[in-house]
Every structure is written in structure tokens, then in C-alpha cells.
Design a protein around this motif. Structure first.
Motif, PDB file in Angstrom:
ATOM      1  N   THR A 196      14.978  -1.758  -4.751  1.00 39.55           N
ATOM      2  CA  THR A 196      14.104  -2.884  -5.066  1.00 39.55           C
ATOM      3  C   THR A 196      13.198  -3.143  -3.863  1.00 39.55           C
ATOM      4  O   THR A 196      13.585  -2.905  -2.718  1.00 39.55           O
ATOM      5  CB  THR A 196      14.893  -4.161  -5.380  1.00 39.55           C
ATOM      6  N   TRP A 197      12.005  -3.635  -4.133  1.00 36.05           N
ATOM      7  CA  TRP A 197      11.062  -3.876  -3.054  1.00 36.05           C
ATOM      8  C   TRP A 197      11.496  -5.033  -2.170  1.00 36.05           C
ATOM      9  O   TRP A 197      11.930  -6.076  -2.661  1.00 36.05           O
ATOM     10  CB  TRP A 197       9.677  -4.176  -3.611  1.00 36.05           C
ATOM     11  N   GLN A 198      11.358  -4.833  -0.857  1.00 35.25           N
ATOM     12  CA  GLN A 198      11.612  -5.879   0.125  1.00 35.25           C
ATOM     13  C   GLN A 198      10.347  -6.060   0.952  1.00 35.25           C
ATOM     14  O   GLN A 198       9.816  -5.089   1.506  1.00 35.25           O
ATOM     15  CB  GLN A 198      12.789  -5.504   1.044  1.00 35.25           C
ATOM     16  N   VAL A 199       9.846  -7.283   1.041  1.00 33.62           N
ATOM     17  CA  VAL A 199       8.642  -7.566   1.811  1.00 33.62           C
ATOM     18  C   VAL A 199       8.987  -7.542   3.296  1.00 33.62           C
ATOM     19  O   VAL A 199       9.933  -8.194   3.751  1.00 33.62           O
ATOM     20  CB  VAL A 199       8.044  -8.925   1.438  1.00 33.62           C
ATOM     21  N   THR A 200       8.201  -6.791   4.081  1.00 28.84           N
ATOM     22  CA  THR A 200       8.454  -6.692   5.523  1.00 28.84           C
ATOM     23  C   THR A 200       7.415  -7.423   6.360  1.00 28.84           C
ATOM     24  O   THR A 200       7.716  -7.880   7.462  1.00 28.84           O
ATOM     25  CB  THR A 200       8.496  -5.213   5.955  1.00 28.84           C
ATOM     26  N   ASN A 201       6.183  -7.551   5.845  1.00 27.51           N
ATOM     27  CA  ASN A 201       5.149  -8.224   6.637  1.00 27.51           C
ATOM     28  C   ASN A 201       3.983  -8.590   5.736  1.00 27.51           C
ATOM     29  O   ASN A 201       3.787  -7.995   4.669  1.00 27.51           O
ATOM     30  CB  ASN A 201       4.661  -7.315   7.776  1.00 27.51           C
ATOM     31  N   ILE A 202       3.211  -9.557   6.169  1.00 27.63           N
ATOM     32  CA  ILE A 202       2.014  -9.951   5.425  1.00 27.63           C
ATOM     33  C   ILE A 202       0.921 -10.304   6.430  1.00 27.63           C
ATOM     34  O   ILE A 202       1.192 -10.908   7.475  1.00 27.63           O
ATOM     35  CB  ILE A 202       2.310 -11.137   4.480  1.00 27.63           C
ATOM     36  N   GLU A 203      -0.310  -9.879   6.135  1.00 26.06           N
ATOM     37  CA  GLU A 203      -1.459 -10.171   6.982  1.00 26.06           C
ATOM     38  C   GLU A 203      -2.540 -10.811   6.122  1.00 26.06           C
ATOM     39  O   GLU A 203      -2.838 -10.324   5.034  1.00 26.06           O
ATOM     40  CB  GLU A 203      -2.000  -8.879   7.615  1.00 26.06           C
ATOM     41  N   LEU A 204      -3.144 -11.890   6.624  1.00 24.81           N
ATOM     42  CA  LEU A 204      -4.173 -12.599   5.877  1.00 24.81           C
ATOM     43  C   LEU A 204      -5.449 -12.708   6.692  1.00 24.81           C
ATOM     44  O   LEU A 204      -5.420 -12.846   7.919  1.00 24.81           O
ATOM     45  CB  LEU A 204      -3.701 -14.013   5.507  1.00 24.81           C
ATOM     46  N   ASP A 205      -6.584 -12.646   5.985  1.00 26.36           N
ATOM     47  CA  ASP A 205      -7.888 -12.928   6.576  1.00 26.36           C
ATOM     48  C   ASP A 205      -8.434 -14.154   5.861  1.00 26.36           C
ATOM     49  O   ASP A 205      -8.953 -14.059   4.740  1.00 26.36           O
ATOM     50  CB  ASP A 205      -8.828 -11.726   6.403  1.00 26.36           C
ATOM     51  N   ALA A 206      -8.294 -15.309   6.496  1.00 26.53           N
ATOM     52  CA  ALA A 206      -8.660 -16.567   5.845  1.00 26.53           C
ATOM     53  C   ALA A 206     -10.158 -16.662   5.585  1.00 26.53           C
ATOM     54  O   ALA A 206     -10.588 -17.367   4.661  1.00 26.53           O
ATOM     55  CB  ALA A 206      -8.206 -17.748   6.695  1.00 26.53           C
ATOM     56  N   THR A 207     -10.976 -15.949   6.367  1.00 27.47           N
ATOM     57  CA  THR A 207     -12.425 -16.048   6.189  1.00 27.47           C
ATOM     58  C   THR A 207     -12.897 -15.381   4.905  1.00 27.47           C
ATOM     59  O   THR A 207     -13.884 -15.796   4.305  1.00 27.47           O
ATOM     60  CB  THR A 207     -13.162 -15.413   7.386  1.00 27.47           C
ATOM     61  N   THR A 208     -12.182 -14.350   4.469  1.00 24.48           N
ATOM     62  CA  THR A 208     -12.554 -13.642   3.233  1.00 24.48           C
ATOM     63  C   THR A 208     -11.552 -13.878   2.108  1.00 24.48           C
ATOM     64  O   THR A 208     -11.745 -13.382   0.995  1.00 24.48           O
ATOM     65  CB  THR A 208     -12.655 -12.129   3.487  1.00 24.48           C
TER      66      THR A 208
END
Length: 250
Positions: A196-208
Motif C-alpha cells: 500500500t502507498w505510504q506518503v514520505t514527503n510533500i512539497e508545495l509552491d504557494a505562489t502557483t
């Protein structure tokens, strides 16, 4: 005993047919019928999220539909507590209306293996009535017959009045929770060997308002890019809506 079962089956079928005829008559005598047959296939096929409503019916949990023009697919978006969940995928194609043969429509077909058996007879049709606004009709197909059940509306809101601004750190936490719930549905790449998928990291660009989520199943890893916004509140928490999700293997 066999005779009794046969009689019961016939009785159930008659009830279904009579109900279908009644709903169809009500739909086809609605003022929306004239709008529907005057509409047509969207000049530009819907892509991304469209807010949905059903006239005279509460739709507190159903938020709308999300389309992928490139893949001729889509899914329904529902409110789920403090987040959203995507359920009941579909494929799309252009065809003549099931009951309105002179009208070309964009058909939304649920008859695919990913859906439960009770949903597969459903076929939605939408026509564009004004730019970015669509009128939909839901049908149920039973053997050779089709019955119309209700109308619904879809609206493209590029600048939705319900969209809200969320602090980037809080947005990251909310989207992390969202992906833990929805990755199995969103990802075009599926886990292997029963994982099953496990989330390891997330990156966001708030400007776009775009981002990337990284995940793995213990055997393979993948990255998903996406666009996001927050649509109002539930239990005082912003509700995320993710669109344009694209998965690639790492």
C-alpha cells in the motif's frame, strides 16, 4: 418454490420498470428538457474540477466532478469530513443522447471494472448551455431500456468564491492527510506485491498553488505532481481539492 421465486423476480422488475417510466416522464416534462436538447457537445471538453449541484436535492457531500481531457476519464469528488475524497471513476466519449437521439452529448460512463456492480448501469450525459456551464442528465440502463432519473449542473469556477487562502505549513499538513486517504485512487501507478502507498514527503509552491507528493510501498517509489486549492471549511478546517494529479515512477 421455483414458481414463487420467478413471480417475485417478475414483481421486482415490474416495480423497477414502473419507477423508471415515472422518473423519465417527470424528467422529460421538466423545463430543463428544452435547455438540454438545445445544448450540445462542449466546444472545449471539460478539464479539471467542476462544481456540481442537483436542483431541489441536497448535495452536501457531493462537490462535483473532475475531468481529464487528455485521458477521457474523470471521477466524482465528495466532501469527507475535513478533506475530500475521489470516488466512482468514469470514462467519457461523444455520442448521441440515449433518449435524445438528435442531441450530441458528452457521455459519462460508469460501466468500468473499478466501479461496484450497482453503479455500472448509470450513464450521465452533459451538454454545454453557456460557456463553462453544463446541464447534465442521469440515466439508468436496464437491459435494452434506459430511464432518465434527474438533472444536475456543472460549473467551472476558475476563481471560485469558495476558494480560501491557507498558511503554507497548515496547507502541507492538510494535503498530507488528504493524500494518505486518496493516493490509491489518484495514482495512475499502482502498488505491487500487495503493498500500500505510504506518503514520505510533500512539497508545495504557494505562489502557483502546485506541489509534489512522494510515496512508496516498500518495493517501488513514485512522485505525483498536482494543483490544489482549499474550498471552504468543514469543522473549522479548510477542505483541500486536488486537480491535475500526474504520477511518475522514481
Amino acid at each position: 418454490m421455483i414458481s414463487f421465486i420467478i413471480k417475485c423476480a417478475i414483481g421486482v422488475m415490474l416495480v423497477i420498470v414502473f419507477a423508471g417510466v415515472w422518473f423519465t416522464s417527470r424528467v422529460e416534462h421538466s423545463p430543463n428538457q428544452a435547455l438540454f436538447i438545445e445544448g450540445g457537445v462542449p466546444g472545449q471538453k471539460p478539464d479539471g474540477f467542476y462544481q456540481g449541484t442537483v436542483s431541489n436535492l441536497p448535495t452536501a457531500s457531493w462537490l462535483g466532478k473532475k475531468f481529464s481531457t487528455a485521458q477521457s476519464t474523470g471521477t466524482n469528488v465528495f466532501k469527507d469530513g475535513n478533506s475530500t475524497v475521489e470516488q466512482y471513476p468514469f470514462v467519457t466519449r461523444v455520442q448521441a443522447g440515449l433518449r435524445d437521439k438528435e442531441t450530441q452529448v458528452l457521455a459519462i460512463d460508469y460501466n468500468i471494472p473499478e466501479n461496484p456492480f450497482w453503479l455500472r448501469p448509470v450513464l450521465d450525459e452533459i451538454v454545454e448551455v453557456t460557456p463553462g456551464n453544463y446541464l447534465g442528465k442521469m440515466h439508468i440502463r436496464i437491459f435494452k431500456y434506459s430511464f432518465s432519473i434527474l438533472y444536475f449542473e456543472l460549473t467551472k469556477e476558475n476563481n471560485s468564491p469558495h476558494s480560501i487562502i491557507v498558511d503554507p505549513e497548515k496547507a502541507s499538513d492538510l494535503l498530507m492527510t488528504y493524500f494518505k486517504t486518496n493516493l490509491e485512487t489518484l495514482s495512475q501507478i499502482k502498488p505491487v506485491l500487495g503493498g500500500t502507498w505510504q506518503v514520505t514527503n510533500i512539497e508545495l509552491d504557494a505562489t502557483t498553488a502546485t506541489g509534489a507528493v512522494y510515496y512508496e510501498d516498500g518495493h517501488i517509489a513514485a512522485k505525483g505532481t498536482f494543483a490544489y486549492q482549499f474550498m471552504g471549511y468543514s469543522d473549522d478546517k479548510p477542505v483541500p481539492l486536488v486537480t491535475n494529479f500526474t504520477a511518475t515512477s522514481l
